[in-house]
Design a protein around this motif. Structure first.
Motif, PDB file in Angstrom:
ATOM      1  N   THR A 240       7.320  -2.675  -3.334  1.00  0.00           N
ATOM      2  CA  THR A 240       6.808  -1.306  -3.313  1.00  0.00           C
ATOM      3  C   THR A 240       7.089  -0.606  -1.979  1.00  0.00           C
ATOM      4  N   TYR A 241       6.848   0.703  -1.997  1.00  0.00           N
ATOM      5  CA  TYR A 241       6.753   1.458  -0.755  1.00  0.00           C
ATOM      6  C   TYR A 241       5.300   1.355  -0.309  1.00  0.00           C
ATOM      7  N   SER A 242       5.060   0.674   0.795  1.00  0.00           N
ATOM      8  CA  SER A 242       3.703   0.411   1.270  1.00  0.00           C
ATOM      9  C   SER A 242       3.319   1.435   2.336  1.00  0.00           C
ATOM     10  N   GLU A 243       2.110   1.965   2.205  1.00  0.00           N
ATOM     11  CA  GLU A 243       1.679   3.032   3.110  1.00  0.00           C
ATOM     12  C   GLU A 243       0.240   2.794   3.556  1.00  0.00           C
ATOM     13  N   THR A 244      -0.011   2.923   4.849  1.00  0.00           N
ATOM     14  CA  THR A 244      -1.362   2.823   5.393  1.00  0.00           C
ATOM     15  C   THR A 244      -1.867   4.225   5.713  1.00  0.00           C
ATOM     16  N   LEU A 245      -2.972   4.603   5.098  1.00  0.00           N
ATOM     17  CA  LEU A 245      -3.524   5.944   5.286  1.00  0.00           C
ATOM     18  C   LEU A 245      -4.846   5.864   6.042  1.00  0.00           C
ATOM     19  N   GLN A 246      -5.072   6.837   6.895  1.00  0.00           N
ATOM     20  CA  GLN A 246      -6.287   6.892   7.700  1.00  0.00           C
ATOM     21  C   GLN A 246      -7.295   7.838   7.065  1.00  0.00           C
ATOM     22  N   HIS A 247      -8.564   7.404   7.024  1.00  0.00           N
ATOM     23  CA  HIS A 247      -9.642   8.272   6.561  1.00  0.00           C
ATOM     24  C   HIS A 247     -10.877   8.009   7.404  1.00  0.00           C
ATOM     25  N   ASN A 248     -11.260   9.024   8.193  1.00  0.00           N
ATOM     26  CA  ASN A 248     -12.362   8.862   9.150  1.00  0.00           C
ATOM     27  C   ASN A 248     -12.067   7.669  10.045  1.00  0.00           C
ATOM     28  N   GLU A 249     -12.996   6.722  10.157  1.00  0.00           N
ATOM     29  CA  GLU A 249     -12.782   5.583  11.061  1.00  0.00           C
ATOM     30  C   GLU A 249     -12.086   4.416  10.368  1.00  0.00           C
ATOM     31  N   HIS A 250     -11.734   4.586   9.090  1.00  0.00           N
ATOM     32  CA  HIS A 250     -11.156   3.493   8.313  1.00  0.00           C
ATOM     33  C   HIS A 250      -9.700   3.782   7.947  1.00  0.00           C
ATOM     34  N   HIS A 251      -8.986   2.713   7.642  1.00  0.00           N
ATOM     35  CA  HIS A 251      -7.666   2.871   7.042  1.00  0.00           C
ATOM     36  C   HIS A 251      -7.647   2.109   5.722  1.00  0.00           C
ATOM     37  N   PHE A 252      -6.791   2.570   4.819  1.00  0.00           N
ATOM     38  CA  PHE A 252      -6.650   1.861   3.550  1.00  0.00           C
ATOM     39  C   PHE A 252      -5.188   1.816   3.150  1.00  0.00           C
ATOM     40  N   GLN A 253      -4.890   0.838   2.288  1.00  0.00           N
ATOM     41  CA  GLN A 253      -3.501   0.565   1.940  1.00  0.00           C
ATOM     42  C   GLN A 253      -3.187   1.030   0.522  1.00  0.00           C
ATOM     43  N   SER A 254      -1.997   1.614   0.376  1.00  0.00           N
ATOM     44  CA  SER A 254      -1.509   1.966  -0.953  1.00  0.00           C
ATOM     45  C   SER A 254      -0.110   1.393  -1.137  1.00  0.00           C
ATOM     46  N   TYR A 255       0.261   1.178  -2.395  1.00  0.00           N
ATOM     47  CA  TYR A 255       1.555   0.600  -2.748  1.00  0.00           C
ATOM     48  C   TYR A 255       2.152   1.454  -3.867  1.00  0.00           C
ATOM     49  N   THR A 256       3.398   1.879  -3.702  1.00  0.00           N
ATOM     50  CA  THR A 256       4.000   2.807  -4.658  1.00  0.00           C
ATOM     51  C   THR A 256       5.261   2.232  -5.282  1.00  0.00           C
ATOM     52  N   TRP A 257       5.288   2.225  -6.627  1.00  0.00           N
ATOM     53  CA  TRP A 257       6.488   1.958  -7.396  1.00  0.00           C
ATOM     54  C   TRP A 257       7.044   3.327  -7.786  1.00  0.00           C
ATOM     55  N   LYS A 258       8.114   3.745  -7.142  1.00  0.00           N
ATOM     56  CA  LYS A 258       8.587   5.117  -7.279  1.00  0.00           C
ATOM     57  C   LYS A 258       9.225   5.366  -8.638  1.00  0.00           C
ATOM     58  N   GLY A 259       8.943   6.569  -9.171  1.00  0.00           N
ATOM     59  CA  GLY A 259       9.482   6.998 -10.449  1.00  0.00           C
ATOM     60  C   GLY A 259       9.574   8.506 -10.477  1.00  0.00           C
ATOM     61  N   ASN A 260       9.229   9.098 -11.615  1.00  0.00           N
ATOM     62  CA  ASN A 260       9.321  10.547 -11.756  1.00  0.00           C
ATOM     63  C   ASN A 260       8.075  11.261 -11.224  1.00  0.00           C
ATOM     64  N   ASP A 261       7.928  12.509 -11.579  1.00  0.00           N
ATOM     65  CA  ASP A 261       6.844  13.329 -11.025  1.00  0.00           C
ATOM     66  C   ASP A 261       5.468  13.006 -11.608  1.00  0.00           C
ATOM     67  N   ASN A 262       5.433  12.290 -12.722  1.00  0.00           N
ATOM     68  CA  ASN A 262       4.140  11.901 -13.289  1.00  0.00           C
ATOM     69  C   ASN A 262       3.591  10.705 -12.510  1.00  0.00           C
ATOM     70  N   VAL A 263       2.421  10.879 -11.909  1.00  0.00           N
ATOM     71  CA  VAL A 263       1.857   9.852 -11.031  1.00  0.00           C
ATOM     72  C   VAL A 263       0.633   9.214 -11.684  1.00  0.00           C
ATOM     73  N   ILE A 264       0.582   7.867 -11.640  1.00  0.00           N
ATOM     74  CA  ILE A 264      -0.553   7.089 -12.145  1.00  0.00           C
ATOM     75  C   ILE A 264      -1.178   6.357 -10.970  1.00  0.00           C
ATOM     76  N   LEU A 265      -2.491   6.441 -10.836  1.00  0.00           N
ATOM     77  CA  LEU A 265      -3.195   5.750  -9.757  1.00  0.00           C
ATOM     78  C   LEU A 265      -4.011   4.592 -10.331  1.00  0.00           C
TER      79      LEU A 265
END
Length: 282
Positions: free
Chosen positions: A56-81
């Motif tokens: 996947t494309y791995s991304e670390t995002l910051q929110h307030n004092e915390h960070h969280f991890q997301s992983y993306t399998w890239k495709g078209n414009d329709n996004v599923i979480l």
């Protein structure tokens, strides 16, 4: 032998907390809450990620004092979480991925607070929902799929944020009544009334919700988005009746009863039904 040791551990911990509560009630409540909210499993290591997450494309995002991890399998414009549950991580979605990828969609999975590669020691639903909202603001998913406490987080998210861009939700093995989960914990440790009342006050103070209002059934009653709810009759982690409660109050939803899948709900037939619900036009 393991069950016996676990019994002695839980009862010993409960006895210590109960004794402490007579002298330092706030400290006792803090320890009880920590034991309840800190996962013992589900962490990941960057150096040894499961293969499905390495792709996947791995991304670390910051929110307030915390960070969280997301992983993306890239495709078209329709996004599923994808939103996993207690003591799990984003890798739990490996089996369903091929069914979702057939649509060509972009798929994003998230690690919950204190799980996977995300920061923190405590798991709580309001914070998890905040992480979800960050991803919604950035990627605007049209579909949301959650399992177990992740599914309940999805219900909480949509009931609070009322995201009009969200088109469909899939809820798998979700608990409804938070009181049941907390009472099971209290009974497991045989906690006294001092600690029990302290825990109730903690939730009211920190999350501005009475325990009886922290209900998947109540959250679902506020949701207009189309829903797909699945629950297994043999689920020993979250009882089947919990799923029925949620379905009873969610007007724009379908309820799918399965048997023999347990709490995990990994099944090709079920995944086919989910894909059909998400992608087939009515």
């Amino acid at each position: 032998m393991k069950k016996l040791l676990y019994f002695f551990y839980t009862k010993s911990a409960g006895l210590y907390i109960n004794i402490l509560s007579f002298v330092f009630p706030k400290k006792a409540t803090q320890i009880a809450y920590s034991l309840f909210s800190e996962p013992r499993d589900g962490r990941l290591s960057k150096s040894s990620l499961p293969k499905v997450l390495q792709e996947t494309y791995s991304e670390t995002l910051q929110h307030n004092e915390h960070h969280f991890q997301s992983y993306t399998w890239k495709g078209n414009d329709n996004v599923i979480l994808l939103v996993h549950g207690w003591e799990s991580n984003a890798a739990r979605w490996e089996s369903i991925l091929p069914y979702l990828q057939k649509s060509g969609s972009t798929i994003i999975a998230i690690d919950a607070p204190a799980h996977g590669l995300s920061s923190g020691k405590e798991f709580n639903i309001p914070q998890y929902a905040e992480f979800i909202h960050v991803l919604f603001q950035k990627y605007n998913p049209k579909h949301l799929i959650g399992h177990s406490l992740g599914a309940k987080t999805c219900l909480y998210y949509q009931s609070v944020y009322q995201n009009d861009d969200l088109e469909k939700m899939v809820i798998l093995g979700s608990p409804s009544d938070f009181n049941i989960i907390l009472n099971n914990y209290i009974n497991l440790l045989s906690l006294n009334s001092i600690v029990t009342q302290g825990l109730e006050k903690h939730y009211l103070k920190n999350f501005n919700l009475k325990l009886e209002h922290f209900s998947g059934k109540l959250f679902a009653s506020k949701i207009k988005t189309k829903g797909f709810i699945a629950h297994d009759t043999d689920d020993t982690i979250v009882l089947f009746e919990e799923g029925k409660k949620i379905a009873s109050s969610w007007k724009n939803s379908v309820f799918v009863e399965t048997t023999g899948l347990g709490h995990s709900l990994h099944d090709d037939v079920l995944y086919t039904k989910i894909a059909r619900f998400l992608f087939e036009t009515e």
